[in-house]
Each structure stands twice: as structure tokens, then as C-alpha cells.
Design a protein around this motif. Structure first.
Motif, PDB file in Angstrom:
ATOM      1  N   ARG A   1       0.964  -0.823  -0.200  1.00  0.00           N
ATOM      2  CA  ARG A   1       0.113  -0.191   0.082  1.00  0.00           C
ATOM      3  C   ARG A   1       1.013   1.163  -0.033  1.00  0.00           C
TER       4      ARG A   1
ATOM      5  N   ASN B   1       2.992   5.447   5.375  1.00  0.00           N
ATOM      6  CA  ASN B   1       2.361   4.870   5.999  1.00  0.00           C
ATOM      7  C   ASN B   1       2.056   5.786   7.355  1.00  0.00           C
ATOM      8  N   THR B   2       0.895   5.683   8.266  1.00  0.00           N
ATOM      9  CA  THR B   2       0.802   5.899   9.794  1.00  0.00           C
ATOM     10  C   THR B   2       0.970   4.628  10.495  1.00  0.00           C
TER      11      THR B   2
ATOM     12  N   ASP C   1      -1.378   4.214  12.473  1.00  0.00           N
ATOM     13  CA  ASP C   1      -2.458   3.227  12.496  1.00  0.00           C
ATOM     14  C   ASP C   1      -2.592   2.879  11.733  1.00  0.00           C
ATOM     15  N   GLU C   2      -2.693   3.402   9.888  1.00  0.00           N
ATOM     16  CA  GLU C   2      -3.085   2.581   8.554  1.00  0.00           C
ATOM     17  C   GLU C   2      -2.574   0.792   8.813  1.00  0.00           C
TER      18      GLU C   2
ATOM     19  N   TRP D   1      -4.608  -1.910   8.552  1.00  0.00           N
ATOM     20  CA  TRP D   1      -4.139  -3.244   7.912  1.00  0.00           C
ATOM     21  C   TRP D   1      -3.948  -4.369   8.361  1.00  0.00           C
TER      22      TRP D   1
ATOM     23  N   ARG E   1     -13.963   3.551   8.403  1.00  0.00           N
ATOM     24  CA  ARG E   1     -13.632   2.738   6.973  1.00  0.00           C
ATOM     25  C   ARG E   1     -14.359   1.758   7.220  1.00  0.00           C
TER      26      ARG E   1
ATOM     27  N   SER F   1      -7.412  10.829  -1.537  1.00  0.00           N
ATOM     28  CA  SER F   1      -7.978   9.850  -1.071  1.00  0.00           C
ATOM     29  C   SER F   1      -8.512   8.637  -1.747  1.00  0.00           C
TER      30      SER F   1
ATOM     31  N   HIS G   1     -10.748   0.243   1.057  1.00  0.00           N
ATOM     32  CA  HIS G   1     -10.950   0.515   2.445  1.00  0.00           C
ATOM     33  C   HIS G   1     -12.694   0.412   2.785  1.00  0.00           C
TER      34      HIS G   1
END
Ligand code: 8GT
Ligand code: MN
Length: 552
Positions: free
Chosen positions: A34, A71-72, A74-75, A79, A142, A543, A549
Motif C-alpha cells: 500500500r 503509511n501512518t 494507525d493505517e 491494515w 472505514r 484518497s 477500504h
């Protein structure tokens, strides 16, 4: 969500397919594709393996180090949560290192896995463990493709579909919203208390959920599924070109399935005739592989007729779905206006190759107010669009994976091709960002994004543009207003919104200057004076490119 603990653990050695070259077996690395892209991932994987690192093909509980780029924390955590179904697998998340790509590149340079330092770690925000915040609008939450509550969402979606058949729009949306909220939950719902404080769960949905939790099934859902009307409506609306209204009329006349349409000699339009002819194939799910094969064909056609043209796969496949009911595409060209007249040429090219079984184009209707009554329903956009059926040659891999519906197709067993529904939409480049966002779906996401735009931001979003609803006078000052009936202005807000969108699209189409300068988004960039709200929207639009998602 499981809070991450940063502790070092020793992992048992795991046999691995690249074992013979592995020098560091207890560090099992997984690279998240990603935002990095397949080619960079593949490059880093090969490089890492050549230095003796153990880099895993897929994510599994044996992975110890997850690395990602841009990516953070959290992301990445979201995932992983999405990838790990089982509870005991979830537990292993606690011992995972979530790392920035710099850890891997530095390790490769050092030819040995480096000790993890704080600067390598992705930061995650602490989450309240007791409850998850689920937002009211589908566009804010999400909604993973694989979630934990299918046993609840499927029944709710059956009731939604039934409400749709009964033309009860309010009830349809209510059930769909409930299902969408449940899809956003990170764990299985076991008790009614698990639903406390969640938005969008109406009394009716809660009753159904309660029944399922307590009795294992809902009487209402079971009765609906088995009802003759539900089954007939499903079968009849399953014919391409047949909507709820015709299906309902036929049902009341005693017809139950597509073969009844033929048997009783119903008058069918061209679309419906194609729908009946290819009924079997069109009710078989389209796989991602098939969508990609069609994407290749359309890509060739588009580039052949207009070099530089851009083709984007939209709809469910853009959201990462594995199967769909059709394949949706958006076509544009970076030079504004160059896209005009493209559609017939693309279709001719495809037809000449023998790839089209059916096609029907509706031309763009930005200027429709000049030449007659509105043709498209309000929720549809005004782009030139072709509803088509493609003839897709079957490769061994593609055919035989899915079972067909009742025998209506003219095809015999073991056909060398199948029919696939394809939607082609042409957009001017200036509206391409909005068109992409709009055509990516899901329908509920789009609906709630617009609702959020209007209710929370006082903005109006369509597949063509985003603008400030309050700046009425600016819209009215544009010349094209006289093409619209005055009565449209005097009625409710919704109609006014439709009117504004129309004005704006006319302006865009005729390249007239529109006085709300920043309402116009050129390509993907906004002028400097764009408001923060528009920036917020733009980030939604951006985004939208990688949205795997969104709700299925
Ligand atoms: P699928 O897998 O069943 O094909 O699911 P999908 O790809 O999400 O649905 P779709 O019916 O093929 O439509 C794709 C998206 O395009 C929808 O999410 C919808 O929001 C958007 N869309 C528009 N305009 C129109 C329109 O006029 N008709 C349809 N059917 N969809 C439209 O923006
Ligand atoms: Mn689709």
C-alpha cells in the motif's frame, strides 16, 4: 483495537521457502505494498533476499517486522487488523514491530537486521480499548471489504434489498446504513451491549440484530428470503434493463422469472432483450481477472483512438473488491475538450474487433436544459455514458469458476466466451477528479459523502464539481440560468442544488467564466485561494485513488 506493546521478543525459527539463502531466520519481514507500489516492493524484496533477509510473501502470524512507506502507524495497524481474522492471531500483533522503510533500507545497507530504534517505529495513536468510535457518515468511517459481522450484515442487506423492491427508499437506506456501521466494527458483535453508542442503528435494525444474536436467525429475514415476491423481484430485476417498476408490474401480472417474459411474449426493449439473452452470464459474478482483461481491451481502444487518453477502472474493483456485477470505467484526456467525440470512436474500435455484444450510449447532458425535459434521474450524472455488454474470450483460469443461473443463455456448455456488463463514462479533465470519486462508490459512501458535504460543510458535491451552496447569487449571475425553468428555483433545497450543479456544468462545458472561481477544480489541483473546506474535499478525492477500504 489491540494496543501495541513495544517489547522485544525472540521468535521461534520458522522454515521458509527462501530458507537456503536466509541468514537471519528469526527476523521475518513483511513489506506492505500500500502506497509503495508493486514494483518498489518487488525491488526491495529481491534486494533484501539477496542479502540473506527473510522477506515473506504474505502476512502471517510468523511475521515479526512489518515495514511500510508513507503509511501512518494507525493505517498499518488497521491494515493488519483487517488481515488477521482470528483472535489468537490478533494477540500476536502485540509483539510486532511496525516500522518505517528506513529500518529495512538501513539494514540492507548494513547487511544485517538492525536493532529497532525509536526513529524507525511508526507512531500509533492510543485508542480507547473499551469502545470504537464509529462515525455517523459512511464517508467518515472505514468499511473493510472483509469484516467480522457478515452474519448480521447479510440479513440486514436482504431486508434493504426487499425495501428497495417495495420502493421504500427510507427503509432501504436505514438497513444499508446499519449494515455499513457493523462492517466498520473491528470485532464480532456478540451481545446487544456491544452496539451501545453506535450511530445509525434504528429500532427495526436493532430488533433484527437482537433476534439473530438470541435465536441464531431472524424470522423476518427468513420469511422475506422465502417469499415469492422477493424471489420473483430478484429474478426479474436480475435482467439487465429491468428496473423495480417493470418487475413489480410483471410480478402483479403473475410473472415470476425471465423465462416467463419470453413464454408470455412480453414486449421487451432492446436492452431487456439483451438482458434476457445473456441472463446467465450477466448474473455470474465478474472476477478481478476478467475485469483486468477487459481493462486491457478498453485501454487499447482508448489509446488507439486518442493517444494520451487516460482510462481508469472505477466501481467496486477500484475499491478492491474481488468480484462485481459489472466493470466500470472512466475515460478522459489531459487536454480539456480532446475527449469530446471519443466515445463513438472507442465503440467502433471495439466493435471492429468483435468485442461488443450490445451497446447503448447516452450522450452528455450538460446542455440538456436547452433542448427538452430532463432525461436523467437526479442521482445520475450528466456524463456521456455507454451501457454495454462485452464478449470476453474465456481463458481456462477464468471459465468454470462460478456457477451460472437458470438456463436462459443462448450459450451451450463449455462456451469459449462469456458476456460481461461494462459501463464506459467519458469525463472532461476538469471534472475528472469528481467523476473518479463519484464512480468509485460505494453507493452509500457517495450518498453520505454528499450528505456530509451539504449538512456539515454547506458545500455541494456532485460527480462534476464541488461548490459552496451559500453563494447562490454567484450561480444565478451566470448566463445559463435562463435555460432552466424558474419554478426549479422556488422549490425545495434539493431541487435548487440540482439546479446549481446544472448551471455549473453548463459553465464548465461551454468554458464560460464562472464567478465562484474556486468552485472549479482543474484536474486534481485547486487554485491557491481555495478554502480549507475545499482542501478537505480534495483530500477525500485524493484518497479516493487508493481507497481499498470503502464499503463493498
Ligand atoms: P458492483 O460490484 O455491483 O458493480 O458494485 P459497484 O461497482 O459499486 O456499483 P455500480 O452500480 O457498478 O456503480 C459504480 C458506482 O458508480 C456506484 O457506487 C455509484 O455510486 C456510481 N455511480 C455514479 N453515477 C451512477 C449511475 O448513473 N448509475 C450507477 N449505477 N452508478 C453510478 O456516480
Ligand atoms: Mn460496478
Amino acid at each position: 483495537m489491540v494496543p501495541l506493546k513495544r517489547r522485544k521478543v525472540t521468535h521461534p525459527q520458522t522454515p521458509d521457502q527462501h530458507g537456503e539463502t536466509c541468514k537471519f531466520n528469526d527476523v521475518a519481514i513483511f513489506i506492505i505494498e500500500r502506497k509503495m507500489g508493486a514494483s518498489r516492493k518487488s525491488f526491495l524484496t529481491q534486494l533484501g533476499r539477496s542479502k540473506g533477509f527473510r522477506i515473506e510473501e504474505s502476512y502471517s502470524p510468523s511475521v515479526t517486522h512489518v515495514v511500510s512507506e508513507n503509511n501512518t502507524g494507525d493505517e498499518v495497524q488497521a491494515w493488519i487488523t483487517n488481515e488477521t481474522e482470528e483472535k489468537d492471531e490478533k494477540a500476536s500483533i502485540c509483539s510486532l514491530h511496525l516500522l518505517d522503510i528506513s529500518w529495512l533500507t538501513e539494514s540492507i545497507a548494513a547487511e544485517s537486521p538492525l536493532q529497532v530504534q525509536d526513529r524507525h517505529r511508526l507512531k500509533t495513536s492510543p485508542k480507547p480499548s473499551a469502545h470504537v468510535a464509529v462515525k455517523s457518515y459512511a464517508c467518515q468511517r472505514r468499511s473493510p471489504l472483509n469484516h467480522h459481522n457478515t452474519f448480521l450484515t447479510e440479513p440486514l442487506e436482504i431486508l434493504a434489498e426487499n425495501a428497495e423492491f417495495m420502493e421504500n427508499e427510507g427503509r432501504n437506506i436505514a438497513f444499508r446504513r446499519s449494515a455499513s456501521v457493523l462492517k466498520a466494527l473491528p470485532r464480532v458483535v456478540r451481545r446487544m451491549e456491544d452496539l451501545k453508542n453506535l450511530p445509525c442503528l434504528g429500532g427495526h435494525s436493532l430488533r433484527v440484530i437482537k433476534e439473530i444474536l438470541e435465536d441464531g436467525a431472524s424470522q423476518e429475514v427468513e420469511t422475506t428470503k422465502q417469499s415469492e415476491q422477493f424471489q420473483a423481484m430478484k429474478a426479474l430485476t436480475g435482467v439487465f434493463g429491468v428496473g423495480v417498476k417493470s418487475a413489480d408490474r410483471w410480478f402483479r401480472e403473475g410473472l415470476r422469472n425471465p423465462s416467463d417474459l419470453i413464454r408470455t411474449g412480453q414486449k421487451l426493449n432492446h436492452t431487456q432483450q439483451a438482458g434476457v439473452r445473456y441472463y446467465n452470464d450477466l448474473n455470474k459474478p465478474v472476477t478481478k481477472k476478467e475485469a483486468e482483461a477487459i481493462s486491457d481491451m478498453v485501454g487499447k481502444a482508448v489509446r488507439a483512438v486518442l493517444p494520451g487518453a487516460i482510462l481508469t477502472l472505477t466501481g467496486g474493483f477500484r475499491r478492491g473488491k474481488e468480484v462485481g456485477h459489472d466493470v466500470d470505467f472512466l475515460i478522459t484526456h489531459p487536454e480539456e475538450g480532446a475527449e469530446e467525440g471519443m466515445m463513438p470512436k472507442v465503440l467502433k474500435w471495439l466493435e471492429d474487433q468483435g468485442l461488443l455484444l450490445y451497446q447503448k450510449t447516452t450522450r452528455n447532458s450538460y446542455l440538456e436544459s436547452r433542448d427538452g425535459p430532463e432525461r436523467a434521474p437526479h442521482h445520475m450524472d450528466r456524463f456521456e455514458r455507454c451501457f454495454s455488454i462485452f464478449k470476453l474470450e474465456q481463458t481456462k483460469e477464468c471459465s468454470g469458476t462460478t456457477a451460472g443461473a437458470a438456463g436462459m443463455s443462448e450459450q451451450q456448455s463449455g462456451p469459449s466466451w462469456r458476456a460481461v456488463r461494462v459501463d464506459l463514462v467519458v469525463s472532461p479533465y476538469s471534472q475528472f477528479a469528481y467523476a473518479t470519486l463519484g464512480w468509485t462508490g460505494s453507493k452509500l459512501f457517495e450518498r453520505d459523502l454528499r450528505r456530509w458535504a451539504g449538512q456539515e460543510r454547506g458545500m455541494s458535491l456532485s460527480n462534476h464539481a464541488l461548490y459552496d451552496s451559500k453563494r447562490v447569487s454567484d450561480v444565478l449571475s451566470c448566463k445559463c440560468w435562463r435555460h432552466t425553468r424558474q419554478s426549479a428555483l422556488n422549490s425545495n433545497t434539493f431541487k435548487r442544488t440540482v439546479f446549481f450543479i446544472r448551471c455549473l456544468t453548463v459553465c464548465l462545458d461551454t468554458k464560460k467564466k464562472f464567478s465562484v472561481e474556486n468552485a472549479r477544480c482543474s484536474g486534481n489541483s485547486l487554485p491557491d485561494q481555495a478554502s480549507s473546506v475545499q482542501r478537505e474535499f480534495l483530500s477525500c478525492i485524493r484518497s479516493a485513488r487508493g481507497m481499498t477500504h470503502l464499503c463493498a
